[in-house]
Enzyme design. Structure first.
Site, mmCIF file in Angstrom:
data_model
loop_
_atom_site.group_PDB
_atom_site.id
_atom_site.type_symbol
_atom_site.label_atom_id
_atom_site.label_comp_id
_atom_site.label_asym_id
_atom_site.label_seq_id
_atom_site.Cartn_x
_atom_site.Cartn_y
_atom_site.Cartn_z
ATOM 1 N N LEU A 522 0.832 -1.200 0.000
ATOM 2 C CA LEU A 522 0.000 0.000 0.000
ATOM 3 C C LEU A 522 0.867 1.251 0.000
ATOM 4 O O LEU A 522 0.494 2.282 -0.539
ATOM 5 C CB LEU A 522 -0.902 0.016 1.237
ATOM 6 C CG LEU A 522 -1.996 -1.031 1.299
ATOM 7 C CD1 LEU A 522 -2.696 -0.975 2.645
ATOM 8 C CD2 LEU A 522 -3.001 -0.821 0.185
ATOM 9 N N GLY A 523 2.021 1.143 0.642
ATOM 10 C CA GLY A 523 2.898 2.307 0.714
ATOM 11 C C GLY A 523 4.244 1.888 1.254
ATOM 12 O O GLY A 523 4.390 0.817 1.847
ATOM 13 N N GLY A 525 7.724 3.477 3.236
ATOM 14 C CA GLY A 525 8.429 4.593 3.849
ATOM 15 C C GLY A 525 9.886 4.242 3.991
ATOM 16 O O GLY A 525 10.341 3.211 3.490
ATOM 17 N N ALA A 526 10.617 5.114 4.677
ATOM 18 C CA ALA A 526 12.051 4.888 4.812
ATOM 19 C C ALA A 526 12.326 3.706 5.731
ATOM 20 O O ALA A 526 13.298 2.992 5.554
ATOM 21 C CB ALA A 526 12.722 6.138 5.345
ATOM 22 N N SER A 527 11.453 3.500 6.705
ATOM 23 C CA SER A 527 11.756 2.484 7.703
ATOM 24 C C SER A 527 10.742 1.353 7.727
ATOM 25 O O SER A 527 10.831 0.445 8.523
ATOM 26 C CB SER A 527 11.806 3.134 9.083
ATOM 27 O OG SER A 527 10.535 3.670 9.372
ATOM 28 N N VAL A 530 4.075 -0.858 4.073
ATOM 29 C CA VAL A 530 2.711 -1.135 4.489
ATOM 30 C C VAL A 530 2.046 -2.042 3.465
ATOM 31 O O VAL A 530 2.109 -1.791 2.258
ATOM 32 C CB VAL A 530 1.900 0.162 4.653
ATOM 33 C CG1 VAL A 530 0.507 -0.144 5.177
ATOM 34 C CG2 VAL A 530 2.612 1.120 5.594
ATOM 35 N N LYS A 547 1.767 -2.789 8.756
ATOM 36 C CA LYS A 547 3.009 -2.040 8.580
ATOM 37 C C LYS A 547 4.161 -2.872 9.128
ATOM 38 O O LYS A 547 4.190 -3.183 10.312
ATOM 39 C CB LYS A 547 2.893 -0.729 9.333
ATOM 40 C CG LYS A 547 4.123 0.123 9.252
ATOM 41 C CD LYS A 547 3.820 1.467 9.846
ATOM 42 C CE LYS A 547 4.934 2.437 9.512
ATOM 43 N NZ LYS A 547 4.499 3.794 9.826
ATOM 44 N N ASP A 647 6.320 14.045 10.955
ATOM 45 C CA ASP A 647 6.332 13.762 9.524
ATOM 46 C C ASP A 647 4.955 13.986 8.897
ATOM 47 O O ASP A 647 4.403 13.123 8.224
ATOM 48 C CB ASP A 647 6.810 12.330 9.284
ATOM 49 C CG ASP A 647 7.268 12.125 7.837
ATOM 50 O OD1 ASP A 647 7.452 13.130 7.113
ATOM 51 O OD2 ASP A 647 7.424 10.962 7.432
#
Ligand SMILES: *[C@@H]1O[C@H](CO)[C@@H](O)[C@H](O)[C@H]1NC(C)=O
Ligand SMILES: *[C@@H]1O[C@H](CO)[C@@H](O)[C@H](O)[C@H]1NC(C)=O
Ligand SMILES: *[C@@H]1O[C@H](CO)[C@@H](O)[C@H](O)[C@H]1NC(C)=O
Ligand SMILES: *[C@@H]1O[C@H](CO)[C@@H](O)[C@H](O)[C@H]1NC(C)=O
Ligand SMILES: *[C@@H]1O[C@H](CO)[C@@H](O)[C@H](O)[C@H]1NC(C)=O
Ligand SMILES: *[C@@H]1O[C@H](CO)[C@@H](O)[C@H](O)[C@H]1NC(C)=O
Ligand SMILES: *[C@@H]1O[C@H](CO)[C@@H](O)[C@H](O)[C@H]1NC(C)=O
Ligand SMILES: *[C@@H]1O[C@H](CO)[C@@H](O)[C@H](O)[C@H]1NC(C)=O
Ligand SMILES: *[C@@H]1O[C@H](CO)[C@@H](O)[C@H](O)[C@H]1NC(C)=O
Length: 813
Positions: A522-523, A525-527, A530, A547, A647
């Site tokens: 779904l997505g 990020g840097a860490s 998801v 996640k 963020d």
């Protein structure tokens, strides 16, 4: 040879017909002699000579209840056109008999008379099921003394007439043949009219259609050309209630039925697939004409719920092939049908009402939301009318009024209404809108599997006592499954946050299978990444977002980190605000750390704002801005531990099915150690949203979120990214600078040039831009608190900041 085989066929046909019939009836005879009878237990019926129609018992539901009825006998769909006992179905063992003295009597198994044909004259010599669909009692000269055509139920057939005083009463529902809620009457004064009734009484309440043929209307005819018309005594046609298109009765079975939904329809069924070939009618009941064209808007009575039940609204489905132009009854969001098997009973709230006694404790803001139903109205009754309103004011007016169940907003007027809501209708394209107040408490679309299981466990106990062996076995195995799941789950999980907060603990393998092996991303990020997942639970599936933290939480970090993870998760799980994405569960197994969130069906604000076409309208955007601001106020001020998001950006603002904005990814920065915070955020911190203090070794406070929010707010106003090169002049590329310039030059209009809605609301645009610029000031101390931002966005507080004092906010790209 051919005639022989024909004979053979005919013979078999007769055999077929004869087989199920007991000896006492004469199914192929057109004349039914005195003393003949039918029972519910024989499958016999009295047929018309052509076999088109049959008279006898029809079973109407799974309980063995029967109607004495006439039906189309040569089509597969059960189509009852007349019934003697629609409101009084009889059980197995009942019978109908043409007595030796010429009475037609329906008796129940105990011999009690349920119904008798009220033949006015004596001298009945036989009965007959005619090919027209009329079942008659006739004398020896074959003149009819009584006919079912004289006492129609809900249907007229070709050659049937409806005389002054005659009426059709609809069925109660698609499958329930009892007298229903709608009527068609030819009054003795000459008007043909349709009515709603005071169900269960048959008294007319409201007339929603009329031929207005006072005093000429004399008789309704349905002739063999397939036309239904009202004529005067001298046979002049006055009106065609079902249009002037007709098909011949030679090629089509036809009926005109007052339907259970209040619509008078003419139906055609091709008699053979060859006759339908040229005309294009399918081999089924086709709707040829309807009256009224839109029942949803036609019914508007002072009493009764309307075309649909109370609190529901009626919507005409024009596109459905199955039954063209059918009204459907719908419940407002978070309302449910009072009786799911009977939608006409209307809808009720599926949440607790706004309690006026709690009013002194502040408005109902916290527990209620307003949801919009476009083009929908419950007209007529209101208890309060406000003028010169914006939609936002109207929403607020209803939210803060404990009596208000819905506000109708149209052209600056705001009408407050309370239940029961009647005559609800949705009219395609109407600019009126219903703003319905709904409880927040049961709003989460996420069902908690653990809780569910507990309740089904209780249920199990009760049912085990009283139900069948099969059910018991089924329940027993379900229970066993549940227990093994529960035990496995609790052995595996290393942390049990469930004890302190409402959080589920998952095993890694559970989440692995829920996400199909971490397939659908779904997505990213840097860490963390998801994934979309689906939880299968006893008879239920729930969509989740999982996640998965990257190996940041490796083994080398040790137990300490694990504890910190757990504590922080508890902090997040302790949050409960409608503008924050809800954390529903965690998994912490070895080096695997996963968070399970509710799934947001409308994706991120970034995709909505920058990619989607059409982009969200101005009003939606203002609501998203206010929602995000509220979520931040909650994080900054209302939690037991202050949470700095760190963020805030459109990618981290998610939207649920009703476009309510929810902040996601919150508090993750706080999961990191202090030193990590900086570096990590610098790495993943998104250009353009990061406050300047990050780069200046200054203390990080909630004002970093305020800065980021300011950028997002400007993006929401202008529907563009904070930094964009393509298609922009140089001075326009950096949104913050461009907004500053436009605002300074009093040219805010240029920011929303192609957005008509926003241009109409320029005062608010200007206010939002001003707030955005205030938020992105370089000096954190000059930026407002989020609480103040909310008040200003809502227009409750004027921003004191003169435009001259707004310092140029330079963002560190
Ligand atoms: C009547 O017909 C049904 C279905 O066609 C069949 O199951 C039933 O056994 C029949 N009853 C009698 C008495 O023939
Ligand atoms: C039906 O009965 C009437 C009168 O008894 C008789 O005239 C007629 O021919 C009969 N019809 C049939 C088809 O038996
Ligand atoms: C039948 O018709 C004849 C001649 O029209 C008449 O005399 C007789 O009374 C009629 N019978 C009945 C039962 O009406
Ligand atoms: C039909 O509906 C009415 C009204 O709800 C109810 O009283 C009746 O029992 C229903 N009949 C059947 C056969 O379900
Ligand atoms: C049916 O009615 C229409 C309109 O009055 C008329 O034109 C037509 O001829 C009629 N058909 C028959 C078979 O009577
Ligand atoms: C029939 O009656 C209608 C209304 O009553 C009238 O308008 C019309 O002129 C009459 N037609 C004839 C032929 O009498
Ligand atoms: C009509 O129906 C018959 C039997 O159901 C079938 O064999 C035939 O193909 C159909 N003809 C057309 C044109 O659909
Ligand atoms: C929410 O749903 C639960 C059952 O899931 C119910 O017991 C409770 O009454 C509902 N609360 C409200 C406010 O409707
Ligand atoms: C008022 O609100 C407070 C906290 O918000 C709560 O503790 C209290 O029970 C509420 N009182 C009433 C009457 O609802």
């Amino acid at each position: 040879m051919s005639s022989l085989s024909k004979l053979h066929c005919t013979f078999s046909f007769f055999l077929l017909l004869l087989l199920p019939f007991p000896a006492d009836s004469q199914p192929t005879s057109t004349n039914i002699s005195l003393s003949s009878f039918l029972t519910t237990t024989s499958n016999a019926s009295w047929l018309s000579p052509s076999g088109d129609f049959a008279f006898g018992f029809q079973r109407i539901n799974i309980q063995a209840l029967f109607l004495l009825a006439i039906w189309f006998n040569r089509i597969p769909e059960q189509t009852i056109v007349w019934s003697a006992n629609r409101n009084n179905p009889v059980p197995t063992g009942s019978r109908v008999q043409l007595t030796s003295d010429g009475l037609l009597v329906l008796t129940d198994p105990s011999g009690r008379s349920i119904w008798t044909a009220n033949s006015v004259r004596t001298g009945v010599s036989h009965a007959s099921m005619l090919d027209t669909g009329n079942f008659v009692l006739a004398d020896s000269n074959s003149s009819n003394l009584w006919g079912s055509f004289d006492q129609p139920t809900d249907t007229l057939l070709p050659t049937q007439t409806l005389n002054q005083g005659g009426e059709l009463i609809s069925k109660y529902s698609r499958s329930n043949h009892s007298s229903g809620r709608f009527k068609l009457i030819l009054h003795t004064d000459g008007n043909l009219m349709m009515y709603t009734t005071a169900y269960p009484q048959e008294k007319e309440v409201y007339s929603y259609w009329s031929t207005e043929t006072l005093p000429e209307g004399y008789r309704v005819m349905f002739n063999q050309s397939g036309l239904v018309y009202l004529m005067a005594k001298n046979e002049t046609v006055l009106s065609y209630p079902l249009g002037t298109d007709g098909e011949s009765t030679q090629d089509f079975f036809q009926r005109a039925t007052m339907d259970y939904d209040g619509v008078f329809r003419k139906y055609l069924y091709p008699k053979s697939n060859t006759s339908s070939g040229g005309s294009g009618w399918a081999m089924k009941w086709n709707t040829q004409a309807i009256q009224p064209p839109n029942i949803c808007t036609s019914v508007r009575g002072l009493y009764g719920g309307g075309a649909c039940g109370v609190n529901s609204y009626c919507h005409m489905e024009s596109g459905r092939e199955e039954n063209a132009a059918s009204p459907s009854c719908k419940c407002p969001p978070r309302y449910v049908f009072m009786d799911p098997s009977d939608e006409s009973k209307g809808c009720m709230k599926n949440f607790a009402s706004h309690d006026c006694r709690a009013e002194s404790n502040g408005s109902g803001d916290g527990q209620f939301d307003i949801m919009e139903i476009p083009s929908t109205n419950w007209p007529d009754f209101f208890y309060d009318q406000l003028e010169s309103q914006t939609e936002g004011m109207c929403r607020q007016a209803c939210l803060s009024d404990c009596l208000c169940d819905v506000a109708i907003f149209l052209g600056g007027f705001c009408w407050k209404k309370r239940m029961p809501l009647t005559n609800g209708r949705m009219e395609e394209g109407a600019s009126v809108k219903a703003l319905i107040k709904v409880g927040r408490s049961n709003s989460s679309s996420f069902a908690y599997p653990r809780k569910k299981d507990e309740s089904s466990l209780k249920l199990t106990g009760g049912l085990l006592i009283g139900s069948s062996v099969f059910l018991n076995l089924l329940l027993l195995s379900t229970t066993l499954l549940f227990f093994s799941w529960w035990r496995r789950n609790n052995k595996r999980g290393q942390l049990h946050p469930t004890s302190s907060v409402n959080l589920l603990s998952f095993s890694y393998s559970q989440l692995e299978s829920a996400t199909g092996g971490f397939k659908e991303v779904l997505g990213r990020g840097a860490s963390a990444t998801v994934y979309k997942g689906i939880l299968q639970n006893v008879g239920e599936t729930v969509t989740i977002a999982v996640k998965k933290m990257d190996k940041l939480w490796g083994v080398e970090e040790g137990e300490d980190d694990n504890r910190e993870f757990t504590t922080e998760v508890k902090v997040i799980a302790g949050t409960n605000h409608k503008n924050l994405v809800k954390l529903v569960g965690v998994c912490s197994e070895g080096k695997n750390h996963l968070l399970v969130y509710e799934y947001m069906s409308n994706g991120s604000l970034a995709s909505l704002l920058f990619k989607a076409d059409p982009r969200p309208n101005w009003y939606t955007r203002t609501q998203i801005a206010i929602s995000v601001a509220r979520g931040l106020v909650y994080l900054h001020e209302k939690c037991s531990t202050q949470i700095i998001h760190c963020d805030i950006k459109p990618q981290n603002i998610l939207l649920d099915e009703s476009l309510t904005a929810k902040i996601s990814d919150f508090g993750l920065a706080k999961l990191l150690k202090v030193e990590q915070t900086r570096t990590m955020t610098a790495i993943r911190g998104t250009k353009g949203y990061v406050a300047p203090e990050w780069f200046r070794n200054m203390a990080i406070t909630t004002k970093v979120d305020v800065y980021s929010f300011g950028v997002v707010l400007l993006e929401l106003v202008c529907c563009r990214r904070g930094f964009e090169m393509e298609g922009y002049e140089e001075e326009e590329m950096v949104l913050v600078d461009w907004a500053q310039e436009c605002y300074g030059a009093r040219m805010v209009r240029r920011l929303v040039e192609k957005d008509e809605e926003a241009i109409k609301d320029l005062v608010k645009v200007e206010r939002f831009v001003k707030i955005g610029l205030w938020c992105v000031q370089e000096d954190p101390c000059l930026r407002p608190e989020m609480k103040k931002v909310v008040h200003m966005l809502e227009g409750a507080v004027e921003s004191r900041q003169g435009k001259g004092r707004l310092r140029n906010a330079r963002s560190p790209w």
